[in-house]
Design a protein around this motif. Structure first.
Motif, PDB file in Angstrom:
ATOM      1  N   UNK A  43     -36.420 -32.935 -18.535  1.00  0.00           N
ATOM      2  CA  UNK A  43     -37.713 -33.358 -18.004  1.00  0.00           C
ATOM      3  C   UNK A  43     -38.437 -34.288 -18.979  1.00  0.00           C
ATOM      4  N   UNK A  44     -38.217 -34.102 -20.272  1.00  0.00           N
ATOM      5  CA  UNK A  44     -38.853 -34.957 -21.279  1.00  0.00           C
ATOM      6  C   UNK A  44     -38.489 -36.429 -21.109  1.00  0.00           C
ATOM      7  N   UNK A  45     -37.378 -36.701 -20.485  1.00  0.00           N
ATOM      8  CA  UNK A  45     -36.960 -38.089 -20.267  1.00  0.00           C
ATOM      9  C   UNK A  45     -37.863 -38.800 -19.269  1.00  0.00           C
ATOM     10  N   UNK A  46     -38.630 -38.012 -18.496  1.00  0.00           N
ATOM     11  CA  UNK A  46     -39.439 -38.594 -17.435  1.00  0.00           C
ATOM     12  C   UNK A  46     -40.931 -38.323 -17.554  1.00  0.00           C
ATOM     13  N   UNK A  47     -41.303 -37.148 -18.047  1.00  0.00           N
ATOM     14  CA  UNK A  47     -42.705 -36.758 -18.069  1.00  0.00           C
ATOM     15  C   UNK A  47     -43.093 -36.184 -19.420  1.00  0.00           C
ATOM     16  N   UNK A  48     -44.345 -36.391 -19.787  1.00  0.00           N
ATOM     17  CA  UNK A  48     -44.882 -35.888 -21.043  1.00  0.00           C
ATOM     18  C   UNK A  48     -45.182 -34.390 -20.938  1.00  0.00           C
ATOM     19  N   UNK A  49     -44.964 -33.645 -22.010  1.00  0.00           N
ATOM     20  CA  UNK A  49     -45.361 -32.229 -22.011  1.00  0.00           C
ATOM     21  C   UNK A  49     -46.852 -32.090 -21.716  1.00  0.00           C
ATOM     22  N   UNK A  55     -44.786 -29.573 -16.095  1.00  0.00           N
ATOM     23  CA  UNK A  55     -44.892 -28.129 -15.888  1.00  0.00           C
ATOM     24  C   UNK A  55     -44.206 -27.654 -14.623  1.00  0.00           C
ATOM     25  N   UNK A  56     -44.406 -28.380 -13.529  1.00  0.00           N
ATOM     26  CA  UNK A  56     -43.775 -27.983 -12.264  1.00  0.00           C
ATOM     27  C   UNK A  56     -42.253 -28.031 -12.344  1.00  0.00           C
ATOM     28  N   UNK A  57     -41.730 -29.096 -12.945  1.00  0.00           N
ATOM     29  CA  UNK A  57     -40.270 -29.236 -13.011  1.00  0.00           C
ATOM     30  C   UNK A  57     -39.637 -28.197 -13.934  1.00  0.00           C
TER      31      UNK A  57
END
Length: 106
Positions: A43-49, A55-57
């Motif tokens: 998920x880090x490849x697409x969205x920031x923590x 959070x949803x993913x």
């Protein structure tokens, strides 16, 4: 779920060796290891923590995997996690426990 399914949490602060401990437990018991990084890193490849999609993913993948293991004939799961016991929003571990038909210790 198998009558002998096991859900084992290895919890602690970041970078203390939870994954290494979980790996050794998995090797010696035959349980499958699901370490926290397995849900976070893709998920880090697409969205920031901290963002809602992140959070949803992450939570969705954790939940889906635990549900499937609980419903399978697998012997169980070693789940490594930084569990913030004092934060009500940190519910992922509570849901994992619920999928194995257990009550979370509070």
């Amino acid at each position: 779920m198998s009558a002998t399914s096991t859900l084992l949490f290895v919890v602690g602060p970041p970078a203390v060796g939870k994954m290494a401990v979980g790996h050794e437990i998995a090797v010696s018991t035959g349980l499958r290891l699901f370490h926290n990084h397995m849900a976070i890193e893709p998920v880090l490849r697409f969205f920031e923590p901290g963002t809602p999609p992140f959070g949803r993913l992450v939570d969705g993948f954790r939940t889906a995997l635990v549900e499937e293991v609980a419903a399978s004939d697998l012997p169980g799961l070693v789940f490594t996690y930084v569990w913030a016991f004092d934060l009500p929003e940190d519910e992922a571990a509570d849901r994992a426990v619920a999928h194995f038909g257990l009550a979370a210790a509070g």
